[in-house]
Structure formats: structure tokens, C-alpha cells
Design a protein around this motif. Structure first.
Motif, mmCIF file in Angstrom:
data_model
loop_
_atom_site.group_PDB
_atom_site.id
_atom_site.type_symbol
_atom_site.label_atom_id
_atom_site.label_comp_id
_atom_site.label_asym_id
_atom_site.label_seq_id
_atom_site.Cartn_x
_atom_site.Cartn_y
_atom_site.Cartn_z
ATOM 1 N N ALA A 1 9.079 -2.948 7.776
ATOM 2 C CA ALA A 1 7.406 -3.342 7.268
ATOM 3 C C ALA A 1 6.669 -2.021 6.729
ATOM 4 C CB ALA A 1 6.994 -3.713 8.884
ATOM 5 N N ARG A 2 5.765 -2.763 5.902
ATOM 6 C CA ARG A 2 4.886 -1.236 5.704
ATOM 7 C C ARG A 2 3.772 -1.566 5.677
ATOM 8 N NH1 ARG A 2 7.783 -2.390 -0.803
ATOM 9 N NH2 ARG A 2 9.998 -1.300 -0.725
ATOM 10 N N ILE A 3 3.458 -0.910 6.347
ATOM 11 C CA ILE A 3 2.085 -1.375 6.793
ATOM 12 C C ILE A 3 1.333 -1.081 6.484
ATOM 13 C CG2 ILE A 3 0.727 -1.305 9.491
ATOM 14 C CD1 ILE A 3 2.927 -2.195 10.810
ATOM 15 N N GLN A 4 0.182 -1.407 6.064
ATOM 16 C CA GLN A 4 -0.949 -0.100 4.791
ATOM 17 C C GLN A 4 -3.128 -0.612 5.314
ATOM 18 O OE1 GLN A 4 -0.779 1.568 2.235
ATOM 19 N NE2 GLN A 4 -2.242 1.989 3.298
ATOM 20 N N GLY A 5 -3.108 0.102 6.307
ATOM 21 C CA GLY A 5 -4.332 0.435 6.533
ATOM 22 C C GLY A 5 -5.066 -0.079 5.180
ATOM 23 N N ILE A 6 -6.921 -0.747 4.566
ATOM 24 C CA ILE A 6 -7.356 -1.115 3.891
ATOM 25 C C ILE A 6 -8.412 -0.866 4.153
ATOM 26 C CG2 ILE A 6 -7.723 -3.058 1.752
ATOM 27 C CD1 ILE A 6 -5.251 -1.677 1.840
ATOM 28 N N TYR A 7 -9.305 0.235 3.406
ATOM 29 C CA TYR A 7 -10.784 0.298 3.867
ATOM 30 C C TYR A 7 -11.872 0.624 2.539
ATOM 31 C CZ TYR A 7 -13.436 3.418 7.633
ATOM 32 O OH TYR A 7 -13.970 3.180 8.672
ATOM 33 N N VAL A 8 -11.823 -1.275 1.802
ATOM 34 C CA VAL A 8 -11.850 -1.681 0.813
ATOM 35 C C VAL A 8 -11.706 -1.405 -0.553
ATOM 36 C CG1 VAL A 8 -13.900 -2.065 -0.041
ATOM 37 C CG2 VAL A 8 -14.377 -1.571 2.277
ATOM 38 N N GLY A 9 -11.457 0.270 -1.452
ATOM 39 C CA GLY A 9 -10.935 0.537 -2.255
ATOM 40 C C GLY A 9 -11.435 1.014 -3.112
ATOM 41 N N HIS A 10 -11.584 1.512 -4.214
ATOM 42 C CA HIS A 10 -12.214 2.659 -5.043
ATOM 43 C C HIS A 10 -12.893 1.624 -6.598
ATOM 44 C CE1 HIS A 10 -8.887 2.712 -8.345
ATOM 45 N NE2 HIS A 10 -7.772 3.093 -6.834
ATOM 46 N N ARG A 11 -13.691 2.311 -7.302
ATOM 47 C CA ARG A 11 -14.560 2.010 -8.247
ATOM 48 C C ARG A 11 -13.646 1.104 -8.916
ATOM 49 N NH1 ARG A 11 -17.165 3.410 -12.931
ATOM 50 N NH2 ARG A 11 -19.825 2.612 -12.909
ATOM 51 N N LYS A 12 -12.597 2.287 -9.817
ATOM 52 C CA LYS A 12 -11.876 1.691 -10.726
ATOM 53 C C LYS A 12 -11.728 0.451 -10.836
ATOM 54 C CE LYS A 12 -7.620 3.020 -13.753
ATOM 55 N NZ LYS A 12 -6.771 3.649 -13.905
ATOM 56 N N ALA A 13 -11.096 0.230 -9.255
ATOM 57 C CA ALA A 13 -10.191 -1.536 -9.621
ATOM 58 C C ALA A 13 -11.026 -2.161 -8.773
ATOM 59 C CB ALA A 13 -9.246 -1.116 -7.627
ATOM 60 N N PHE A 14 -12.245 -2.070 -8.802
ATOM 61 C CA PHE A 14 -13.510 -2.874 -9.042
ATOM 62 C C PHE A 14 -13.814 -3.290 -9.851
ATOM 63 C CE2 PHE A 14 -17.809 -3.395 -6.139
ATOM 64 C CZ PHE A 14 -17.631 -4.709 -6.415
ATOM 65 N N ASP A 15 -13.939 -2.146 -11.144
ATOM 66 C CA ASP A 15 -14.070 -2.827 -12.498
ATOM 67 C C ASP A 15 -13.116 -3.281 -12.656
ATOM 68 O OD1 ASP A 15 -16.208 -1.868 -13.369
ATOM 69 O OD2 ASP A 15 -15.474 0.238 -13.651
ATOM 70 N N GLU A 16 -11.496 -3.160 -12.806
ATOM 71 C CA GLU A 16 -10.797 -3.918 -13.039
ATOM 72 C C GLU A 16 -10.353 -5.199 -12.178
ATOM 73 O OE1 GLU A 16 -7.442 -1.822 -11.711
ATOM 74 O OE2 GLU A 16 -7.920 -0.532 -13.393
ATOM 75 N N MET A 17 -11.027 -5.712 -11.058
ATOM 76 C CA MET A 17 -10.587 -6.919 -10.455
ATOM 77 C C MET A 17 -11.596 -7.640 -11.237
ATOM 78 S SD MET A 17 -11.822 -8.238 -6.743
ATOM 79 C CE MET A 17 -13.932 -7.818 -6.957
ATOM 80 N N ASN A 18 -12.785 -7.269 -11.485
ATOM 81 C CA ASN A 18 -14.209 -8.024 -12.163
ATOM 82 C C ASN A 18 -14.025 -8.634 -13.517
ATOM 83 O OD1 ASN A 18 -16.159 -7.650 -9.429
ATOM 84 N ND2 ASN A 18 -17.637 -5.909 -11.273
ATOM 85 N N LYS A 19 -13.117 -7.952 -13.548
ATOM 86 C CA LYS A 19 -12.599 -8.166 -15.202
ATOM 87 C C LYS A 19 -11.891 -9.502 -15.344
ATOM 88 C CE LYS A 19 -13.548 -3.597 -17.388
ATOM 89 N NZ LYS A 19 -12.156 -2.778 -17.628
ATOM 90 N N ALA A 20 -10.709 -9.342 -14.113
ATOM 91 C CA ALA A 20 -9.915 -10.338 -14.102
ATOM 92 C C ALA A 20 -10.835 -11.702 -13.220
ATOM 93 C CB ALA A 20 -8.740 -10.005 -12.601
ATOM 94 N N PHE A 21 -11.902 -11.572 -12.399
ATOM 95 C CA PHE A 21 -12.437 -12.538 -11.924
ATOM 96 C C PHE A 21 -13.015 -13.329 -13.144
ATOM 97 C CE2 PHE A 21 -12.331 -11.724 -8.020
ATOM 98 C CZ PHE A 21 -12.901 -12.519 -7.118
#
Length: 337
Positions: free
Chosen positions: A278-298
Motif C-alpha cells: 500500500a502507498r499511504i500518503q498524508g495529504i495537507y491540501v496542496g501547493h499553489r501551482k496545483a491550485f491554478d491547474e485545478m481551477n483551469k480543469a474546473f
């Protein structure tokens, strides 16, 4: 300006006050807040459970805000007056790995957040709001949506045809259903409510497991996937739920730890974890670059957030109480027209 201020632990210490409207420094922007949305993080902060030592001084809570830029600092280049922007939680996490001291840079605790008429942001702590979303919808993006996007896309490299198991129907879980479905994945959702199950099916879930009627939901996931399990699991429960998630996981699958609704502590079956690789990953939200990319995808995918209830600015305490009772989708507070 009017602002809600956390002056101690408990909702009785969330006070509506008058404070000076901040002025932007050279690299800052001032926004007129239009709407904010609440997350489990906001409740945990008010309850005194979330990094209490860091949250000890009075501050304006709520990290997730959308607003219009009304003033910019002398060295700001990315934004201009009139732009509609969304706040980014960790103000110095722009790309790559975060610095070791990124947690204290968060807005909405320990630094002032968006539950006020105006909000000061560092230039790199804001992103343009997606044009296809209303203010209320855009306010829900910074934590819940980005947490899911960072899990499935940034870490998980999700692809069409993958199976995603989503635990529950809170704000993050509903977003996980929407985003994973939009990206072509098969989504299985657990819930205690058949009515909520029907609603997540409308959002793209292929199968729903009522964990009240089917307590061994992990076995049901294996049955639905012909013994293979899910490649991606959004784990929001905490406690002993992690061992059930490991059992429901596909070989070399991803478990994203994004919450701890039941408990922050867990006793993990290490043999099961090893056997599943198993690959267990703690997630503490994310960085600004990913936020920009997500908004374009939305914009491209035309994803619209699910909002349970919109409260007025004066009803902030009722909004927190509603969050504590549970909601389907997001709880939003409208700050100004």
C-alpha cells in the motif's frame, strides 16, 4: 470593518467585532470578501483540537474565501484591482515540496482569514477564481477541492478506468466523487444514508455502500471489484478505518489520509499494509501551482461544487453549528453582495 474573531476555544468565543481595515504592503493584495466556506479544519480550530498551541492568539478564522481585489501593493504584478481571486491556504507553498515551517503560514489560523469584510493576502497566496463558478461556489475550492485534486492527480496520477473508493459524503468526499467521475474513474461511495447515496449517484458514483446495512463495507468493495479492490481510497475517518481501507485496497493502490473525523490515532495492521504494498500518503491540501491547474480543469470539465446551505455573515455561528451536525456538500457564508 466588521470581522468575526476567535478569542478563545469554543463557539461562544467567536465574536463579531470592529477592527481596522488592513492596508496592503508592497507584495500584498486587499480583497473585499464575497463569500467563505467552512471546513472540518475550521471546526477543529474552534474546538481547540487543531494545533492548539499555534492557534492561541486572537485571529479572524476561515481559510477559504473569494473576493474582489480592491487595492494592490506597489510591487504586485500578478493581480489588478477588479480581479476576482480565491485564497490559498498555505501562503508560502507555491510549488514542489513545502518548507518545514509552512504550517504557521496558513490563513484562517494562525493568521487572519476570510470571515471579515476585507482580507489581506500575499500576492502568491491567491489564484484567479474560475469564471464558470459563482462566488459561493468558488469559495469552496481552497481546501476541499484542492485536497482531492492533489490526492488523485498530483500524487495518484489517476487515469480513466481506475476505481476510487470515497468514504462518506462530507465536503471533501462529495468533491472526490465529482472530480474522480469527471476524470473517468469508477467511484464507489460509503454512506449511512440511502438518500445521500442517491445524491452521490447523481454526481457520478457508480455504486453506493450503506455501511449501516453493510457494516463490512471493505468486503463489499472487494466483491464489487471482483476481488481486485480500489486503486484509490480517500480516507477521511481515521482511527481503525485505516485497516478496513487497506483491506479494500488494490495491490500497490493509494490511500490518501485527508481527515480524522473519528480519531487522530490508529493502530495499523502492518502485515496487511506490506501484503498490499500500500502507498499511504498524508495529504495537507496542496501547493499553489496545483491550485491554478485545478481551477483551469474546473473550467474545462465544468464541475460545479455542491453547496448544502448558504448563511449570511451575521449567521456565522449557525453555519459552524451546521458543520458540526454534518452536511451534504459545503457550508458557505455570504459576506457581501
Amino acid at each position: 470593518m466588521k470581522a468575526w474573531q476567535k478569542q478563545g476555544i469554543g463557539l461562544e468565543n467567536l465574536k463579531l467585532v470592529e477592527v481596522e481595515t488592513p492596508k496592503p504592503g508592497p507584495n500584498q493584495i486587499l480583497i473585499q470578501v464575497k463569500a467563505v466556506s467552512l471546513n472540518f479544519r475550521d471546526k477543529s480550530i474552534m474546538d481547540g483540537d487543531y494545533l492548539p498551541d499555534l492557534m492561541s492568539k486572537p485571529f479572524i478564522p476561515v481559510s477559504d474565501a473569494v473576493g474582489i481585489v480592491v487595492s494592490v501593493g506597489s510591487e504586485v504584478t500578478q493581480f489588478k484591482v477588479g480581479d476576482r481571486v480565491v485564497s490559498h491556504l498555505y501562503t508560502k507553498w507555491v510549488d514542489g515540496a513545502p518548507s518545514e515551517d509552512y504550517a504557521p503560514t496558513a490563513v484562517g489560523g494562525p493568521n487572519d482569514g476570510g470571515l471579515a469584510e476585507y482580507m489581506l493576502l500575499e500576492e502568491y497566496a491567491a489564484v484567479m477564481a474560475p469564471a464558470n463558478l459563482t462566488d459561493e461556489e468558488a469559495s469552496t475550492l481552497p481546501i476541499a477541492a484542492l485536497t482531492v485534486w492533489f490526492s488523485l492527480v498530483e500524487y495518484g496520477k489517476i487515469k480513466a478506468g481506475d476505481t476510487v473508493l470515497v468514504l462518506g459524503t462530507g465536503g471533501v468526499s462529495v468533491y472526490a466523487t465529482q472530480i474522480a467521475s469527471a476524470l473517468g474513474a469508477r467511484v464507489i461511495v460509503t454512506t449511512s444514508s440511502d438518500a445521500k447515496g442517491e445524491r452521490v449517484k447523481e454526481l457520478g458514483a457508480k455504486e453506493v455502500i450503506n455501511y449501516v446495512k453493510t457494516p463490512d463495507w471493505e468486503k463489499e468493495v472487494l466483491k464489487l471489484t471482483n476481488g481486485k479492490g480500489a486503486e484509490h481510497i480517500l480516507e477521511v475517518v481515521g482511527g481503525d478505518s485505516i485497516n478496513r481501507s487497506i483491506e479494500a485496497l488494490a495491490l500497490q493502490g493509494h490511500i490518501y489520509i485527508v481527515g480524522f473525523l473519528k480519531s487522530m490515532m490508529a493502530e495499523v495492521n502492518l502485515f496487511a499494509l506490506l501484503a498490499k504494498q500500500a502507498r499511504i500518503q498524508g495529504i495537507y491540501v496542496g501547493h499553489r501551482k496545483a491550485f491554478d491547474e485545478m481551477n483551469k480543469a474546473f473550467n474545462e470539465l465544468n464541475i460545479h461544487p455542491v453547496i448544502d446551505t448558504v448563511y449570511s455573515f451575521d449567521e456565522a455561528i449557525q453555519a459552524y453549528e451546521h458543520l458540526g451536525r454534518g452536511a451534504f456538500g459545503k457550508i458557505v457564508i455570504k459576506v457581501s453582495e
